[in-house]
Design an enzyme around this catalytic site. Structure first.
Site, PDB file in Angstrom:
ATOM      1  N   ARG A 187      17.389 -63.118  41.501  1.00 19.32           N
ATOM      2  CA  ARG A 187      16.587 -62.015  42.024  1.00 19.32           C
ATOM      3  C   ARG A 187      17.233 -60.650  41.790  1.00 19.32           C
ATOM      4  O   ARG A 187      17.113 -59.735  42.599  1.00 19.32           O
ATOM      5  CB  ARG A 187      16.345 -62.195  43.527  1.00 19.32           C
ATOM      6  CG  ARG A 187      15.481 -63.383  43.912  1.00 19.32           C
ATOM      7  CD  ARG A 187      14.036 -63.192  43.457  1.00 19.32           C
ATOM      8  NE  ARG A 187      13.165 -64.154  44.085  1.00 19.32           N
ATOM      9  CZ  ARG A 187      12.934 -65.384  43.623  1.00 19.32           C
ATOM     10  NH1 ARG A 187      13.526 -65.777  42.503  1.00 19.32           N
ATOM     11  NH2 ARG A 187      12.117 -66.194  44.253  1.00 19.32           N
ATOM     12  N   GLU A 243      15.275 -58.710  49.732  1.00 23.01           N
ATOM     13  CA  GLU A 243      14.748 -58.732  48.368  1.00 23.01           C
ATOM     14  C   GLU A 243      14.006 -57.432  48.084  1.00 23.01           C
ATOM     15  O   GLU A 243      13.798 -57.054  46.933  1.00 23.01           O
ATOM     16  CB  GLU A 243      13.792 -59.922  48.217  1.00 23.01           C
ATOM     17  CG  GLU A 243      13.317 -60.177  46.814  1.00 23.01           C
ATOM     18  CD  GLU A 243      12.539 -61.482  46.687  1.00 23.01           C
ATOM     19  OE1 GLU A 243      11.703 -61.567  45.779  1.00 23.01           O
ATOM     20  OE2 GLU A 243      12.767 -62.401  47.474  1.00 23.01           O
ATOM     21  N   SER A 261       7.556 -61.728  50.426  1.00 16.94           N
ATOM     22  CA  SER A 261       8.814 -62.248  50.978  1.00 16.94           C
ATOM     23  C   SER A 261       9.827 -61.113  51.097  1.00 16.94           C
ATOM     24  O   SER A 261      10.120 -60.436  50.115  1.00 16.94           O
ATOM     25  CB  SER A 261       9.373 -63.353  50.083  1.00 16.94           C
ATOM     26  OG  SER A 261       8.491 -64.457  50.064  1.00 16.94           O
TER      27      SER A 261
END
Length: 360
Positions: A164, A356, A246
């Site tokens: 990520r 994130e 998310s």
């Protein structure tokens, strides 16, 4: 091209946080981008590069220039025996690109359907879903360096992809502006990726979903539709909530730590991490051990976070990892809520969650 002053960017971020940018501009061509870079070098304004706005949380007004990249275009660059190579404008919508490749029966990104954002943002974020990673289809990109106005070429190694993450999300955040990306797609996708491990749940796994409406051998279209079905069931729509999807990454823990967690979280699933890369400073204290990736949503759900609200901020009723708002929240309210989520997981399990979402 117009540079707007003191403009609200609420409609340009999917959390729909109502903040203002000192200056705001949309660029649709390389020429416009170069013109803006000249303006920045004269004014010395701070820069924030905005794509689809689906992975950012603004805490306050931005005292600088927000550049929304809308550079479009998809063209075949070359092909070989196994792959077609497409050069894609960084402002192209990611999901629309996925569906285009599916229609052309090209393989490689079908499991990443319905992920919001742009192609440039997808590369910077190094998105992944259901066993597929954008880094696996990545070939190269071009980006302008803001300070020098020079166009530079980046190959796979240059981008330093991690889980990520990439160099454009770390050291080069807002220092480079990606203009185009070259991705490679399988011309004959004879095997669909269905091996992604998932704990049995009411949403079902990708393979379960495929079996419900298709027969083997599955096509890339089958895989994309299965992913869309699952994501529509478990994730919130930006039509109904302010959200960036998310909020946290799935944490990576040592095998020893996983064994400890498994004793207190029944049927805790884990994923292989052999395709991931780690920074040495993050893992120097557990050097030589094996690692697994575990679901942040499961840890949060065990602690009662699914569907929980405080004021204008909450988590989606079907997914504890998805932070949502009623469109009335400011950025600080969202951050305070997510900090409580992080702290509760740290206190209960000794696991640190990492955002994130880019916090500005």
């Amino acid at each position: 091209m117009t540079i707007y002053k003191n403009v609200s960017i609420k409609k340009y971020n999917t959390f729909q946080i109502d903040v203002k940018a000192k200056e705001f501009v949309e660029v649709t061509t390389i020429e416009e981008l170069y013109e803006i870079l000249e303006h920045i070098n004269k004014t010395k304004e701070k820069v924030f590069v905005l794509g689809g706005g689906s992975n950012v949380l603004f805490l306050k007004d931005f005292d600088g220039i927000v550049i929304r990249v809308e550079i479009k275009g998809i063209e075949k660059e070359r092909e070989d025996t196994d792959y077609l190579y497409y050069r894609i404008g960084s402002g192209e919508n990611w999901h629309e690109l996925v569906m285009r490749t599916v229609q052309e029966n090209l393989g490689g990104i079908e499991n990443m359907a319905l992920i919001p954002g742009t192609v440039g943002g997808a590369v910077a974020q190094n998105i992944a879903a259901y066993g597929e990673n954008i880094s696996e289809v990545f070939e190269s990109l071009h980006a302008y360096e803001v300070s020098t106005k020079e166009m530079k070429f980046f190959n796979f190694e240059d981008c330093q992809f991690e889980y990520r993450n990439s160099i454009f999300k770390r050291e080069y955040k807002n220092k480079y502006i990606i203009t185009d990306v070259t991705l490679k797609f399988k011309k004959k996708p004879d095997k669909i990726e269905t091996s992604y491990h998932e704990r049995k749940s009411r949403y079902g796994s990708l393979e379960d979903e495929l079996k419900s409406f298709a027969k083997e051998p599955y096509t890339v279209r089958d895989a994309a539709l299965a992913v869309i079905n699952i994501r529509n069931r478990k994730l919130p729509s930006i039509e109904d909530y302010g959200t960036a999807g998310s909020f946290f990454e799935n944490p990576i823990v040592s095998a020893k730590k996983f064994k400890e967690l498994e004793k207190i979280v029944p049927e805790l699933q884990h994923y292989p991490v052999e395709k991931l890369v780690y920074t040495k400073e993050d893992w120097s204290d557990v050097k030589g051990e094996e690692y697994v990736k575990i679901p942040a949503a499961r840890l949060l759900e065990e602690l009662g976070w699914k569907g929980k609200w405080e004021g204008n901020v909450g988590t989606y009723k079907n997914h504890a990892l998805c932070v949502v708002t009623n469109w009335k929240a400011n950025g600080q309210e969202v951050l305070d809520f997510t900090n409580k989520m992080k702290q509760s997981v740290l206190d209960a399990y000794g696991v640190e969650l990492r955002s994130e979402v880019n916090i500005v």
